[in-house]
Write a protein that holds these residues in place. Structure first.
Motif, short mmCIF file in Angstrom:
data_model
loop_
_atom_site.label_atom_id
_atom_site.label_comp_id
_atom_site.label_asym_id
_atom_site.label_seq_id
_atom_site.Cartn_x
_atom_site.Cartn_y
_atom_site.Cartn_z
N PRO A 69 -14.97 -4.03 -3.60
CA PRO A 69 -15.24 -3.00 -2.59
C PRO A 69 -15.09 -3.51 -1.16
CG PRO A 69 -17.30 -3.78 -3.54
CD PRO A 69 -16.20 -4.48 -4.27
N LEU A 70 -14.51 -4.71 -0.98
CA LEU A 70 -14.43 -5.34 0.33
C LEU A 70 -13.17 -5.01 1.12
CD1 LEU A 70 -15.61 -8.89 -0.82
CD2 LEU A 70 -17.01 -7.07 0.20
N LEU A 71 -12.08 -4.65 0.44
CA LEU A 71 -10.80 -4.41 1.09
C LEU A 71 -10.20 -3.13 0.55
CD1 LEU A 71 -8.88 -6.12 3.05
CD2 LEU A 71 -7.59 -6.65 1.00
N ALA A 72 -9.63 -2.34 1.44
CA ALA A 72 -9.02 -1.07 1.02
C ALA A 72 -7.55 -1.06 1.43
CB ALA A 72 -9.75 0.10 1.67
N GLU A 73 -6.77 -0.30 0.69
CA GLU A 73 -5.34 -0.20 0.92
C GLU A 73 -5.00 1.14 1.55
OE1 GLU A 73 -1.12 -0.65 -1.47
OE2 GLU A 73 -2.91 -0.16 -2.59
N GLY A 74 -4.08 1.11 2.48
CA GLY A 74 -3.55 2.31 3.10
C GLY A 74 -2.04 2.21 3.16
N VAL A 75 -1.42 3.11 3.88
CA VAL A 75 0.04 3.12 4.03
C VAL A 75 0.37 3.14 5.51
CG1 VAL A 75 2.18 4.36 3.57
CG2 VAL A 75 0.37 4.32 1.85
N ARG A 76 1.25 2.25 5.91
CA ARG A 76 1.78 2.27 7.27
C ARG A 76 3.09 3.04 7.22
NH1 ARG A 76 2.27 -3.17 10.47
NH2 ARG A 76 0.04 -2.91 10.32
N PHE A 77 3.10 4.19 7.87
CA PHE A 77 4.28 5.04 7.87
C PHE A 77 5.26 4.57 8.93
CE2 PHE A 77 0.95 7.66 6.03
CZ PHE A 77 1.58 8.07 4.87
N ASP A 78 6.52 4.51 8.56
CA ASP A 78 7.58 4.09 9.45
C ASP A 78 8.55 5.25 9.61
OD1 ASP A 78 10.28 3.06 10.12
OD2 ASP A 78 9.31 1.11 10.00
N PRO A 79 8.92 5.59 10.85
CA PRO A 79 9.84 6.70 11.07
C PRO A 79 11.17 6.55 10.33
CG PRO A 79 9.00 5.89 13.17
CD PRO A 79 8.51 4.96 12.10
N ASP A 80 11.57 5.30 10.05
CA ASP A 80 12.83 5.05 9.35
C ASP A 80 12.67 5.17 7.83
OD1 ASP A 80 14.11 4.56 11.77
OD2 ASP A 80 13.63 2.42 11.69
N GLY A 81 11.46 5.42 7.36
CA GLY A 81 11.23 5.58 5.93
C GLY A 81 10.84 4.30 5.21
N ASP A 82 10.71 3.20 5.95
CA ASP A 82 10.32 1.92 5.34
C ASP A 82 8.80 1.78 5.38
OD1 ASP A 82 12.97 1.19 4.87
OD2 ASP A 82 13.17 0.34 6.89
N HIS A 83 8.10 2.61 4.63
CA HIS A 83 6.64 2.58 4.62
C HIS A 83 6.16 1.29 3.94
CE1 HIS A 83 7.27 6.62 5.83
NE2 HIS A 83 7.55 7.08 4.62
N ALA A 84 5.01 0.80 4.39
CA ALA A 84 4.48 -0.45 3.84
C ALA A 84 3.01 -0.30 3.54
CB ALA A 84 4.68 -1.58 4.85
N ALA A 85 2.55 -1.02 2.53
CA ALA A 85 1.12 -1.06 2.24
C ALA A 85 0.45 -1.88 3.33
CB ALA A 85 0.87 -1.69 0.87
N GLU A 86 -0.73 -1.42 3.74
CA GLU A 86 -1.52 -2.20 4.68
C GLU A 86 -2.96 -2.22 4.20
OE1 GLU A 86 -2.39 1.23 8.04
OE2 GLU A 86 -0.99 -0.36 8.52
N TYR A 87 -3.68 -3.20 4.65
CA TYR A 87 -5.02 -3.43 4.13
C TYR A 87 -6.00 -3.55 5.29
CZ TYR A 87 -2.26 -4.30 0.08
OH TYR A 87 -1.35 -4.14 -0.95
N VAL A 88 -7.22 -3.08 5.05
CA VAL A 88 -8.25 -3.13 6.07
C VAL A 88 -9.58 -3.51 5.41
CG1 VAL A 88 -8.84 -0.66 5.92
CG2 VAL A 88 -9.27 -1.91 8.04
N ARG A 89 -10.34 -4.33 6.12
CA ARG A 89 -11.67 -4.69 5.63
C ARG A 89 -12.48 -3.40 5.53
NH1 ARG A 89 -13.14 -8.27 9.43
NH2 ARG A 89 -13.95 -6.60 10.73
#
Length: 127
Positions: A69-89
């Motif tokens: 329960p310490l880290l959560a995943e989100g999505v970094r949206f890129d206008p070019d369509g190259d979305h990436a997973a990102e993580y936050v405490r």
């Protein structure tokens, strides 16, 4: 188990697999460094660079932390369509309780909303 950030709430678990992963992550110096660096949403590459660890190590540690329960995943949206997973405490405070019913971990969320922080990131727009 990938989790999206929770909204300033409290999560408690007594699930053995989650407890084991949480204790393993907290005992690992690289995982603690990643948690420290993940105050704002970052990709695994950014976390590896900030923590001065190999990218392959960062991927393994993020995978381990994602089972807690310490880290959560989100999505970094890129206008070019190259979305990436990102993580936050996703923890500001954690408590371990040992009682007659067993062991549990209670995690309190950050004061700031991690989703709002994601929209404050450079190059990210809600438009």
């Amino acid at each position: 188990m990938k989790r999206t950030p929770r909204a300033n709430g409290t999560a408690a678990t007594d699930d053995e697999a989650t407890l084991d992963a949480t204790f393993e992550a907290l005992a690992d110096a690289d995982c603690r460094a990643i948690l420290s660096a993940a105050g704002t949403p970052k990709t695994t590459s950014e976390l590896a660079e900030d923590c001065d660890i190999a990218l392959s190590t960062a991927y393994r540690k993020v995978e381990l932390l994602s089972d807690t329960p310490l880290l959560a995943e989100g999505v970094r949206f890129d206008p070019d369509g190259d979305h990436a997973a990102e993580y936050v405490r996703d923890a500001a405070d954690a408590a371990i309780e040992v009682g007659d019913d067993g062991v549990s971990v209670t995690v309190e969320g950050e004061d700031a909303d991690p989703l709002a922080a994601a929209f404050d990131a450079p190059g990210v727009s809600a438009d």
